[in-house]
Design a protein around this motif. Sequence first.
Motif, PDB file in Angstrom:
ATOM      1  N   ARG A   1     -40.628 -31.345  26.839  1.00  0.00           N
ATOM      2  CA  ARG A   1     -40.401 -32.748  27.182  1.00  0.00           C
ATOM      3  C   ARG A   1     -38.947 -32.982  27.601  1.00  0.00           C
TER       4      ARG A   1
ATOM      5  N   GLU B   1     -43.288 -28.286  22.368  1.00  0.00           N
ATOM      6  CA  GLU B   1     -43.574 -29.586  22.981  1.00  0.00           C
ATOM      7  C   GLU B   1     -42.292 -30.384  23.181  1.00  0.00           C
ATOM      8  N   ASN B   2     -41.411 -30.393  22.174  1.00  0.00           N
ATOM      9  CA  ASN B   2     -40.135 -31.099  22.290  1.00  0.00           C
ATOM     10  C   ASN B   2     -39.259 -30.498  23.382  1.00  0.00           C
TER      11      ASN B   2
ATOM     12  N   ASP C   1     -44.692 -27.692  17.746  1.00  0.00           N
ATOM     13  CA  ASP C   1     -43.956 -28.922  18.017  1.00  0.00           C
ATOM     14  C   ASP C   1     -42.636 -28.639  18.725  1.00  0.00           C
TER      15      ASP C   1
ATOM     16  N   ARG D   1     -40.017 -19.820  26.581  1.00  0.00           N
ATOM     17  CA  ARG D   1     -41.428 -19.926  26.174  1.00  0.00           C
ATOM     18  C   ARG D   1     -41.844 -18.828  25.203  1.00  0.00           C
TER      19      ARG D   1
END
Length: 331
Positions: free
Chosen positions: A227, A223-224, A220, A214
């Motif tokens: 996920r 986020e990828n 982005d 983190r």
Amino acid sequence: MTFGQRLAWDDTVLPFQLDHADIRGRVARLDGVLDAILEQHDYPPAVEALIAEMALLTALIGQTIKLRWKLSLQLQSKGAVRRIASDYFAPAKEGDPARMRAYASFDGDMITDGDAFAQLDEGYFAVLLDQGQGTTPYQGITPIAGAALRNCAEAYFAQSEQLPTRFALSFGRSTEPGGAEHWRAGGVMLQHMPQASPSATGGGSGEGGLLAARDIVHGDDAENWGRANHLLDTVETLELIGPSVSPADLLVRLFHDEAPRVFEMQPVRFGCTCSEERVRNSLSIYSARDIASMTTDEGIVTADCQFCGAHYRLDPATLGFDAPEAPGDTE
């Protein structure tokens, strides 16, 4: 394929890439390699578990790196398990299997029941990369952190390489109907593709101020990464080590929306590089007096390989830098 049908994927590493997430990875399945590594020694169960995890990490990481020779993972600890070492040797030529070996040293009086990672104490986790003659070996070190060896490896990549990395691993003894008990291990490695330059500086949010994923990925990319990790959280033990789900099917099940793309599978075998010549070379720095101090009452010098258990019996008159005789016969 019907449920229960056994697949021929044992002792392999399958590279893949998630095109929609800019993430690469590996799926590793080991069984014969682990049996060959562990049958060389009479390790307590906790030590066996640590070696199995280290070997699985070594297979996943070793296949990630464009090796010309050897990748090593090492752990030094002040706990009951003092040292774990594993090596991954790149294939000699295209189509050949990679080779692996591993061993551990420990204090049997300090071994306790329960959690294998609890056998470790203060120490460090190291990654060593040796590309062979004419190159300078690389070494990266990070403190022992987390609750498993995989956490140490994740911390290493975040801290030393600034590469967000995640491992999902499973390992243990397995018995299939009509078969003998043997070791099985399976795992998935995810790693965010390298950035053009390191993006994190200073202390991190991980244990002891170490960098964590983190701290490295943003926008982005974050986020990828989140996920893909959420999808990996859904993996089940039998999907990692069971005999009925192929690595490709596992990737489709986990990451079908991320456009997984697979590459050529790499076979892995147990292999040790020890030899009489290497033993002699290691003793070539000693004088005749030093060699005499190593000589047994039988008049020989003995050496044992910690990885494969090979036993060497050498004539002391042929050892050391001032040996007057050529090597004779050995057992």
